[in-house]
Scaffold this motif. Sequence first.
Motif, PDB file in Angstrom:
ATOM      1  N   THR A 194      33.935  36.589  48.426  1.00 57.40           N
ATOM      2  CA  THR A 194      32.842  36.800  47.483  1.00 57.40           C
ATOM      3  C   THR A 194      31.766  37.672  48.111  1.00 57.40           C
ATOM      4  N   SER A 195      31.068  38.406  47.272  1.00 60.86           N
ATOM      5  CA  SER A 195      29.933  39.199  47.709  1.00 60.86           C
ATOM      6  C   SER A 195      28.850  39.132  46.652  1.00 60.86           C
ATOM      7  N   ASN A 196      27.623  39.181  47.066  1.00 63.16           N
ATOM      8  CA  ASN A 196      26.524  39.116  46.113  1.00 63.16           C
ATOM      9  C   ASN A 196      26.513  40.347  45.231  1.00 63.16           C
ATOM     10  N   SER A 197      26.157  40.127  43.969  1.00 62.30           N
ATOM     11  CA  SER A 197      26.059  41.212  43.013  1.00 62.30           C
ATOM     12  C   SER A 197      24.645  41.229  42.455  1.00 62.30           C
ATOM     13  N   THR A 198      24.340  42.193  41.661  1.00 62.71           N
ATOM     14  CA  THR A 198      22.995  42.276  41.060  1.00 62.71           C
ATOM     15  C   THR A 198      22.765  41.073  40.158  1.00 62.71           C
ATOM     16  N   VAL A 237      46.259  40.951  42.972  1.00 64.29           N
ATOM     17  CA  VAL A 237      44.832  40.855  43.277  1.00 64.29           C
ATOM     18  C   VAL A 237      44.014  40.877  41.993  1.00 64.29           C
ATOM     19  N   ALA A 238      42.971  40.084  41.947  1.00 64.14           N
ATOM     20  CA  ALA A 238      42.042  40.082  40.817  1.00 64.14           C
ATOM     21  C   ALA A 238      40.618  40.237  41.323  1.00 64.14           C
ATOM     22  N   LYS A 239      39.784  40.805  40.474  1.00 65.36           N
ATOM     23  CA  LYS A 239      38.355  40.887  40.755  1.00 65.36           C
ATOM     24  C   LYS A 239      37.610  40.305  39.560  1.00 65.36           C
ATOM     25  N   VAL A 240      36.731  39.355  39.832  1.00 61.79           N
ATOM     26  CA  VAL A 240      36.017  38.635  38.785  1.00 61.79           C
ATOM     27  C   VAL A 240      34.531  38.617  39.110  1.00 61.79           C
ATOM     28  N   LYS A 241      33.694  38.889  38.098  1.00 60.38           N
ATOM     29  CA  LYS A 241      32.245  38.730  38.263  1.00 60.38           C
ATOM     30  C   LYS A 241      31.869  37.374  37.693  1.00 60.38           C
ATOM     31  N   ASN A 269      33.650  37.038  34.309  1.00 64.04           N
ATOM     32  CA  ASN A 269      34.268  38.205  33.685  1.00 64.04           C
ATOM     33  C   ASN A 269      35.238  38.891  34.640  1.00 64.04           C
ATOM     34  N   PRO A 270      36.544  38.678  34.458  1.00 65.00           N
ATOM     35  CA  PRO A 270      37.504  39.446  35.257  1.00 65.00           C
ATOM     36  C   PRO A 270      37.466  40.912  34.821  1.00 65.00           C
ATOM     37  N   TYR A 271      37.414  41.829  35.769  1.00 63.00           N
ATOM     38  CA  TYR A 271      37.324  43.236  35.413  1.00 63.00           C
ATOM     39  C   TYR A 271      38.400  44.077  36.095  1.00 63.00           C
ATOM     40  N   TYR A 272      39.298  43.434  36.844  1.00 64.48           N
ATOM     41  CA  TYR A 272      40.378  44.176  37.486  1.00 64.48           C
ATOM     42  C   TYR A 272      41.522  43.230  37.776  1.00 64.48           C
ATOM     43  N   TYR A 273      42.745  43.704  37.554  1.00 68.94           N
ATOM     44  CA  TYR A 273      43.915  42.957  37.985  1.00 68.94           C
ATOM     45  C   TYR A 273      45.024  43.938  38.264  1.00 68.94           C
ATOM     46  N   ALA A 274      45.889  43.585  39.190  1.00 71.82           N
ATOM     47  CA  ALA A 274      47.007  44.472  39.505  1.00 71.82           C
ATOM     48  C   ALA A 274      47.979  43.763  40.425  1.00 71.82           C
ATOM     49  N   GLY A 275      49.234  44.154  40.337  1.00 67.33           N
ATOM     50  CA  GLY A 275      50.207  43.736  41.323  1.00 67.33           C
ATOM     51  C   GLY A 275      50.086  44.655  42.523  1.00 67.33           C
ATOM     52  N   ALA A 276      49.815  44.077  43.679  1.00 67.61           N
ATOM     53  CA  ALA A 276      49.642  44.893  44.879  1.00 67.61           C
ATOM     54  C   ALA A 276      50.984  45.346  45.440  1.00 67.61           C
ATOM     55  N   THR A 277      52.063  44.725  44.983  1.00 70.20           N
ATOM     56  CA  THR A 277      53.406  45.177  45.323  1.00 70.20           C
ATOM     57  C   THR A 277      54.083  45.633  44.043  1.00 70.20           C
ATOM     58  N   LYS A 278      54.933  46.655  44.161  1.00 72.46           N
ATOM     59  CA  LYS A 278      55.448  47.343  42.977  1.00 72.46           C
ATOM     60  C   LYS A 278      56.326  46.451  42.093  1.00 72.46           C
ATOM     61  N   THR A 317      23.101  33.891  35.985  1.00 74.10           N
ATOM     62  CA  THR A 317      22.373  34.488  37.100  1.00 74.10           C
ATOM     63  C   THR A 317      23.186  34.421  38.391  1.00 74.10           C
ATOM     64  N   ASN A 318      22.624  35.050  39.431  1.00 74.60           N
ATOM     65  CA  ASN A 318      23.221  35.038  40.773  1.00 74.60           C
ATOM     66  C   ASN A 318      24.696  35.421  40.739  1.00 74.60           C
ATOM     67  N   SER A 319      24.983  36.513  40.038  1.00 76.90           N
ATOM     68  CA  SER A 319      26.374  36.949  39.895  1.00 76.90           C
ATOM     69  C   SER A 319      26.984  37.314  41.244  1.00 76.90           C
ATOM     70  N   ARG A 320      28.261  37.023  41.357  1.00 79.33           N
ATOM     71  CA  ARG A 320      29.017  37.397  42.542  1.00 79.33           C
ATOM     72  C   ARG A 320      30.313  38.072  42.136  1.00 79.33           C
ATOM     73  N   ASP A 321      30.670  39.094  42.868  1.00 83.40           N
ATOM     74  CA  ASP A 321      31.970  39.716  42.698  1.00 83.40           C
ATOM     75  C   ASP A 321      32.961  38.939  43.562  1.00 83.40           C
ATOM     76  N   ILE A 322      33.959  38.369  42.930  1.00 81.56           N
ATOM     77  CA  ILE A 322      34.928  37.535  43.623  1.00 81.56           C
ATOM     78  C   ILE A 322      36.281  38.232  43.605  1.00 81.56           C
ATOM     79  N   VAL A 323      36.834  38.431  44.778  1.00 83.71           N
ATOM     80  CA  VAL A 323      38.163  39.021  44.914  1.00 83.71           C
ATOM     81  C   VAL A 323      39.140  37.911  45.264  1.00 83.71           C
ATOM     82  N   VAL A 324      40.158  37.738  44.430  1.00 86.00           N
ATOM     83  CA  VAL A 324      41.151  36.694  44.630  1.00 86.00           C
ATOM     84  C   VAL A 324      42.501  37.341  44.910  1.00 86.00           C
TER      85      VAL A 324
END
Length: 341
Positions: free
Chosen positions: A335-339, A117-121, A74-83, A34-41
Motif C-alpha cells: 500500500t502507498s498513501n494517495s491524495t 496483479v490488481a491495483k485498488v484505490k 475502486n479497482p482501476y487495474y487488473y492483468a495476468g502477469a503471465t501470458k 478519506t485517507n485513500s491508499r493505492d493498494i497493489v495485490v
Amino acid sequence: MLNRLLRSLSVAVLAWCLILSPGTVWASQGVSYTNSRDIVVQATITVPKSQLANLSSYTIKGSLINGAEHPYANPYYYAGATKQVGISSDSEKNFFYTISENIENENITSDKTYTAVAKVKSSLVTYNISPKQVASTVAYPPEVKRYVVPSPQIESNHPLIVKKAKEIVKGETNPYVKAKKIFDFTNTYMDYTEKNAWGTAVQALQRRSGVCEDFSRLMVALLRAENIPARTVAGYALDKNEKNVDLTEEDYAHMWVEFYLPGYGWLPADPTVLEYDEHDKRVAAQNFGMGNWYYIPEVIDQEGGISYEYYTKEGVEDSGDLLDPIVTEKGKVETSNSTKN
C-alpha cells in the motif's frame, strides 16, 4: 481421463478495472471517503513439477475481484502477469482468472507458476447521514430490487427472520434508521467463534454466534426482510496502519455487508467489528463498523472459490484430486498513501 472439482477457498484476490454504470448515485452529503491508499495485490498460483508429470492438460479458474461500484474501494487495474492467465467476468461483475495449459508433449523440468496483479484505490469511510435526507419509500431499479429477495444461505423470508426484523425496527419506516437498528442488533447479538460457524442466516440467529460470514448473512437477511436491499461482500480487510503484508502469513479474508439507501446507493457496513465500553461490556460499533480498515471486494453474495478440470496422461492412476491441494494461492499486498479525498 477428465476430472473436475469445485472447492471453496477463503478468498483468492487478484484484480480488475473500474466500470461505473450511467446514472449511479453515490453518497456525497453525509458520507465521506478519506485517507485513500493505492493498494497493489499480487496473487500467485503454483502447480508443482511432481503433479505436472501426470497431466496432459488442465484449466484452473478462480474468483478474482468484484467490479461493481464500490466508492470505498475502486479497482482501476487488473492483468495476468503471465501470458497464460486470462480475465473474465459474470453478470454480477465478479471477475475471474483462468489458466489453461496443454502440456501433453511438454518436457516438464520445473513447477509452473502463474501471477495476476490488481491495483485498488481504497478509502476509509465515515458516516454522518441525517435520516431526514433519506426517502422512506422508493421504487428500486431492477438491478437493486433483486437484493431484497432470499438467496442461498440468506433466508430473508423465513418466519424467524421476518419476526426478528419486525421486533428490531419496532414500526420504524425510515430505511436509514432501520438499517442502523439492524446493524446494532447483529453487532451486539452475535458472539465471534469458529465453533458451529459458516452457516446460514437462520442458523446464525439461532446459535447467536459465528464468524464474519454468519454476522454478515444474518444482517443481510434482516435488512431484506424489511425491504432494504442488502448483499454480502467477500474479499480482504486490511488494518489502516498496515503497509506491506503477506496474505499467506495471516488470514485477511473477510466478509462484510453493503446496504442500499435511496439517493445514496450502496453503503458498506461491517457487523463483525466488535467494540467494548470502559467496563468491558459489548456496545454497538460506531460508524457501522467502518473507518479502521481498508476493504478489497472480491465477490458479491457468494464466497470466493476455485475450480479446475484436467486430463491425465495415459496409464496414470487418478483419485480425482491431482490438482488438490497442490494448487497454491499466495497474495502479497503493498500500500502507498494517495491524495486524500
